[in-house]
Design a protein around this motif. Sequence first.
Motif, PDB file in Angstrom:
ATOM      1  N   VAL A   3       0.837  -1.208   0.000  1.00 42.83           N
ATOM      2  CA  VAL A   3       0.000   0.000   0.000  1.00 42.83           C
ATOM      3  C   VAL A   3       0.865   1.247   0.000  1.00 42.83           C
ATOM      4  CG1 VAL A   3      -1.609   1.323   1.432  1.00 42.83           C
ATOM      5  CG2 VAL A   3      -2.021  -1.088   1.013  1.00 42.83           C
ATOM      6  N   SER A   4       1.896   1.265   0.839  1.00 38.73           N
ATOM      7  CA  SER A   4       2.764   2.448   0.894  1.00 38.73           C
ATOM      8  C   SER A   4       3.547   2.629  -0.404  1.00 38.73           C
ATOM      9  CB  SER A   4       3.717   2.358   2.079  1.00 38.73           C
ATOM     10  OG  SER A   4       4.606   1.276   1.913  1.00 38.73           O
ATOM     11  N   PHE A   5       3.859   1.535  -1.090  1.00 39.33           N
ATOM     12  CA  PHE A   5       4.563   1.626  -2.366  1.00 39.33           C
ATOM     13  C   PHE A   5       3.651   2.140  -3.468  1.00 39.33           C
ATOM     14  CE2 PHE A   5       5.774  -0.320  -6.425  1.00 39.33           C
ATOM     15  CZ  PHE A   5       7.059   0.159  -6.555  1.00 39.33           C
ATOM     16  N   SER A   6       2.407   1.679  -3.488  1.00 33.97           N
ATOM     17  CA  SER A   6       1.526   2.005  -4.605  1.00 33.97           C
ATOM     18  C   SER A   6       0.730   3.288  -4.422  1.00 33.97           C
ATOM     19  CB  SER A   6       0.567   0.842  -4.857  1.00 33.97           C
ATOM     20  OG  SER A   6      -0.242   0.643  -3.729  1.00 33.97           O
ATOM     21  N   ARG A   7       0.605   3.796  -3.201  1.00 32.94           N
ATOM     22  CA  ARG A   7      -0.219   4.992  -2.964  1.00 32.94           C
ATOM     23  C   ARG A   7       0.245   6.196  -3.789  1.00 32.94           C
ATOM     24  NH1 ARG A   7      -1.427   5.369   2.751  1.00 32.94           N
ATOM     25  NH2 ARG A   7      -3.267   4.187   2.199  1.00 32.94           N
TER      26      ARG A   7
END
Length: 153
Positions: free
Chosen positions: A70-74
Amino acid sequence: MRLIPRLQPPKSRRGLWVRGCARSASDGQGREPARAPVTFRRRSARMAQSAQRLAKAVATRAPQLVSAAVSFSRPRLATFWHYARVELAPPRPADIPQAVDSIKGLARSFQAGRLAQLTVKEALRNGLVATEVLMWFFVGEILGKRGLVGYDV
């Protein structure tokens, strides 16, 4: 009735799985040192334990993996949605006169011979854009006809 058949050892060695003989330097007669036979059930139990350890490891690390994803794709999704709203929106009525003027300017520059003044990079870029537009047209035709019938593929 079982949908998945039970795994069974080979018929000739019922219950035992023993490695075959192979030539090795340790034995002058060309046989491998004898190993203790492992029963099929014991090997199955070890495989089941390994699968359980793997499932446990995945279950314990799943929240970390999800939060990392999630933190990579946000930020990437935010950038995508920003450009998607701008580029994929249908034209507004105010955009139509600008498009007509752009086409007129393109026709004037073609008549003035500006085509001969293009650099190789600009010509390649224009060719790739024209090819992309043509391919999307063909994709739309195929989807509209609901099949490849009628096309020489």
